[in-house]
Design a protein around this motif. Structure first.
Motif, PDB file in Angstrom:
ATOM      1  N   LEU A 170       0.821  -1.210   0.000  1.00 10.01           N
ATOM      2  CA  LEU A 170       0.000   0.000   0.000  1.00 10.01           C
ATOM      3  C   LEU A 170       0.857   1.263   0.000  1.00 10.01           C
ATOM      4  CD1 LEU A 170      -2.803  -1.023   2.515  1.00 10.01           C
ATOM      5  CD2 LEU A 170      -3.069  -0.604   0.066  1.00 10.01           C
ATOM      6  N   ARG A 171       2.020   1.193   0.610  1.00  5.64           N
ATOM      7  CA  ARG A 171       2.890   2.363   0.686  1.00  5.64           C
ATOM      8  C   ARG A 171       3.532   2.683  -0.671  1.00  5.64           C
ATOM      9  NH1 ARG A 171       5.456   5.533   4.339  1.00  5.64           N
ATOM     10  NH2 ARG A 171       7.557   6.245   3.855  1.00  5.64           N
ATOM     11  N   HIS A 172       3.894   1.625  -1.428  1.00  5.99           N
ATOM     12  CA  HIS A 172       4.663   1.847  -2.660  1.00  5.99           C
ATOM     13  C   HIS A 172       3.876   1.638  -3.946  1.00  5.99           C
ATOM     14  CE1 HIS A 172       8.502   2.346  -0.607  1.00  5.99           C
ATOM     15  NE2 HIS A 172       8.252   1.269   0.101  1.00  5.99           N
ATOM     16  N   THR A 173       2.687   1.049  -3.877  1.00  2.00           N
ATOM     17  CA  THR A 173       1.972   0.746  -5.115  1.00  2.00           C
ATOM     18  C   THR A 173       1.658   2.002  -5.915  1.00  2.00           C
ATOM     19  OG1 THR A 173       0.049  -0.355  -6.052  1.00  2.00           O
ATOM     20  CG2 THR A 173      -0.288   0.802  -3.972  1.00  2.00           C
ATOM     21  N   SER A 174       1.738   1.858  -7.244  1.00  3.29           N
ATOM     22  CA  SER A 174       1.349   2.970  -8.106  1.00  3.29           C
ATOM     23  C   SER A 174      -0.073   2.784  -8.625  1.00  3.29           C
ATOM     24  CB  SER A 174       2.321   3.083  -9.295  1.00  3.29           C
ATOM     25  OG  SER A 174       2.369   1.878 -10.037  1.00  3.29           O
ATOM     26  N   ASP A 175      -0.760   1.735  -8.189  1.00  7.37           N
ATOM     27  CA  ASP A 175      -2.183   1.572  -8.495  1.00  7.37           C
ATOM     28  C   ASP A 175      -2.973   2.257  -7.383  1.00  7.37           C
ATOM     29  OD1 ASP A 175      -4.684   0.884  -9.257  1.00  7.37           O
ATOM     30  OD2 ASP A 175      -4.271  -1.251  -9.518  1.00  7.37           O
ATOM     31  N   VAL A 270       7.938   6.112 -13.190  1.00  5.63           N
ATOM     32  CA  VAL A 270       6.698   5.344 -13.224  1.00  5.63           C
ATOM     33  C   VAL A 270       5.623   6.163 -13.936  1.00  5.63           C
ATOM     34  CG1 VAL A 270       4.885   4.280 -11.840  1.00  5.63           C
ATOM     35  CG2 VAL A 270       7.270   4.135 -11.088  1.00  5.63           C
ATOM     36  N   HIS A 271       5.067   5.584 -15.008  1.00  3.47           N
ATOM     37  CA  HIS A 271       3.978   6.226 -15.741  1.00  3.47           C
ATOM     38  C   HIS A 271       2.645   5.540 -15.479  1.00  3.47           C
ATOM     39  CE1 HIS A 271       6.330   8.951 -18.486  1.00  3.47           C
ATOM     40  NE2 HIS A 271       7.286   8.178 -18.014  1.00  3.47           N
ATOM     41  N   GLY A 272       2.673   4.379 -14.860  1.00  3.38           N
ATOM     42  CA  GLY A 272       1.471   3.624 -14.548  1.00  3.38           C
ATOM     43  C   GLY A 272       1.867   2.328 -13.870  1.00  3.38           C
ATOM     44  N   PRO A 273       0.896   1.564 -13.368  1.00  2.00           N
ATOM     45  CA  PRO A 273       1.211   0.315 -12.671  1.00  2.00           C
ATOM     46  C   PRO A 273       2.048  -0.651 -13.499  1.00  2.00           C
ATOM     47  CG  PRO A 273      -1.054   0.923 -12.263  1.00  2.00           C
ATOM     48  CD  PRO A 273      -0.546   1.873 -13.302  1.00  2.00           C
ATOM     49  N   ASP A 274       1.846  -0.682 -14.814  1.00  2.00           N
ATOM     50  CA  ASP A 274       2.624  -1.556 -15.689  1.00  2.00           C
ATOM     51  C   ASP A 274       3.304  -0.763 -16.789  1.00  2.00           C
ATOM     52  OD1 ASP A 274       2.390  -4.204 -14.664  1.00  2.00           O
ATOM     53  OD2 ASP A 274       0.286  -4.199 -15.247  1.00  2.00           O
ATOM     54  N   ASP A 275       3.791   0.409 -16.456  1.00  2.00           N
ATOM     55  CA  ASP A 275       4.403   1.275 -17.452  1.00  2.00           C
ATOM     56  C   ASP A 275       5.527   2.068 -16.787  1.00  2.00           C
ATOM     57  OD1 ASP A 275       5.064   2.777 -19.621  1.00  2.00           O
ATOM     58  OD2 ASP A 275       3.166   3.873 -19.747  1.00  2.00           O
TER      59      ASP A 275
END
Length: 323
Positions: A170-175, A270-275
């Motif tokens: 939760l601390r590091h997720t970009s989602d 980071v541009h997105g969760p998978d980008d």
């Protein structure tokens, strides 16, 4: 210079969901439908009982519904493919809409709740029968629990797949959509307990102060959630790097290539969760030919995407060491 524009296969290694947002969309939709029904029920109960805490909870749920709509919009718009005007894609647009969602939580929920609580402190209120409010609170607690269980299930799947703890994820997720739903559902359950306590205190003592206090506490809770979400989305919108351990993995993948002497500079974005974009200045062996460097760049690119599968673009700049 080396570049890769297609998404890598395999699990994500940036502590984010790797399903392209499908799970996140479902989570947001479930939460939004639950919040809309709860908001209407709370508003009716608040109007009939005259409870400021119930009205604050209604504002809370309406704000959460608006938040889910904005999050849904962010997930849909951010998946558009890259074009000439936006060669790096639209991934960061999700953080723009999510940032606006945090403002909706603050203005629509926190400000209204605190104002209503202070108004109760100053002028009091005439409380009607709280029976309907208790019933609505119980139903809302069940529905919010359903929404939270859906979010927790997704979080458990991701933390198990990435082998990280829930707090770290939760601390590091970009989602941030999943994080927003999780925090809002938790805040909703706590807010329901505050509202119940305020109603019960006012009923037992005959003093509306308890109801007003519950309203202020609900507002303070929403303000904290809005702050946390605004901070994270602003950081990602500005441009945030990968966590340190993934940058170390990228550096090790680059330096493991035969023609690579060392990595002089590394930038991740980071541009997105998978980008994720990776750019690096690399010192290649002095006797390496142009063909050797091209081959080394291609191998290094594949090695980076294998080490961190969420990397979608790799730019390598052959650079001699200073001095």
């Amino acid at each position: 210079m080396s570049e890769q524009r297609t998404a890598a296969d395999g699990p994500t290694a940036t502590e984010d969901p790797g399903d392209g947002g499908g799970e996140s969309v479902t989570t947001v939709v479930v939460a939004g439908l639950c919040n809309l029904g709860i908001a209407l029920a709370k508003a009716v109960a608040g109007a009939l009982s005259g409870s400021s805490a119930m009205l604050s909870e209604a504002a809370h749920s309406f704000a959460d519904t608006v938040t889910e709509v904005l999050l849904f919009l962010s997930l849909k718009r951010s998946t558009r493919p890259a074009d000439d005007k936006h060669p790096l894609g639209y991934g960061r647009e999700r953080y723009l809409w999510a940032l606006l969602a945090s403002f909706a939580t603050f203005v629509g929920g926190a400000v209204f709740s605190i104002h209503d609580g202070i108004h109760t402190f100053q002028y009091g209120e005439e409380l009607g029968s709280p029976a309907l409010s208790y019933l609505i609170l119980a139903v809302a607690f069940v529905l919010e629990s359903v929404s939270l269980s859906r979010t927790v299930r997704q979080l458990r799947d991701e933390t198990r797949r990435l082998d990280v703890g829930g707090y770290r994820y939760l601390r590091h997720t970009s989602d941030t959509a999943v994080k927003a739903v999780f925090l809002e559902d938790c805040a909703a359950l706590v807010g329901l307990l505050f509202a119940f306590g305020g109603l019960l205190g006012a009923q037992l003592t005959g003093d509306a102060l308890w109801d007003g206090l519950a309203s202020v506490l609900i507002g303070a809770l929403l303000a904290w959630v809005a702050y946390v979400l605004a901070r994270d989305n602003a950081s990602l919108l500005i441009g945030r790097s990968l966590p340190e351990r993934y940058e170390r993995a990228i550096t090790e993948a680059l330096t493991a290539q035969p023609q690579v002497v060392r990595v002089l500079d590394l930038v991740t974005s980071v541009h997105g969760p998978d980008d994720v974009l990776v750019a690096a200045k690399v010192d290649f062996a002095d006797l390496a030919t142009a063909t050797d460097i091209e081959t080394a760049c291609d191998r290094a690119e594949r090695a980076v995407r294998h080490a961190v599968p969420s990397v979608t673009r790799v730019y390598l700049d052959p650079t001699p060491p200073r001095g």
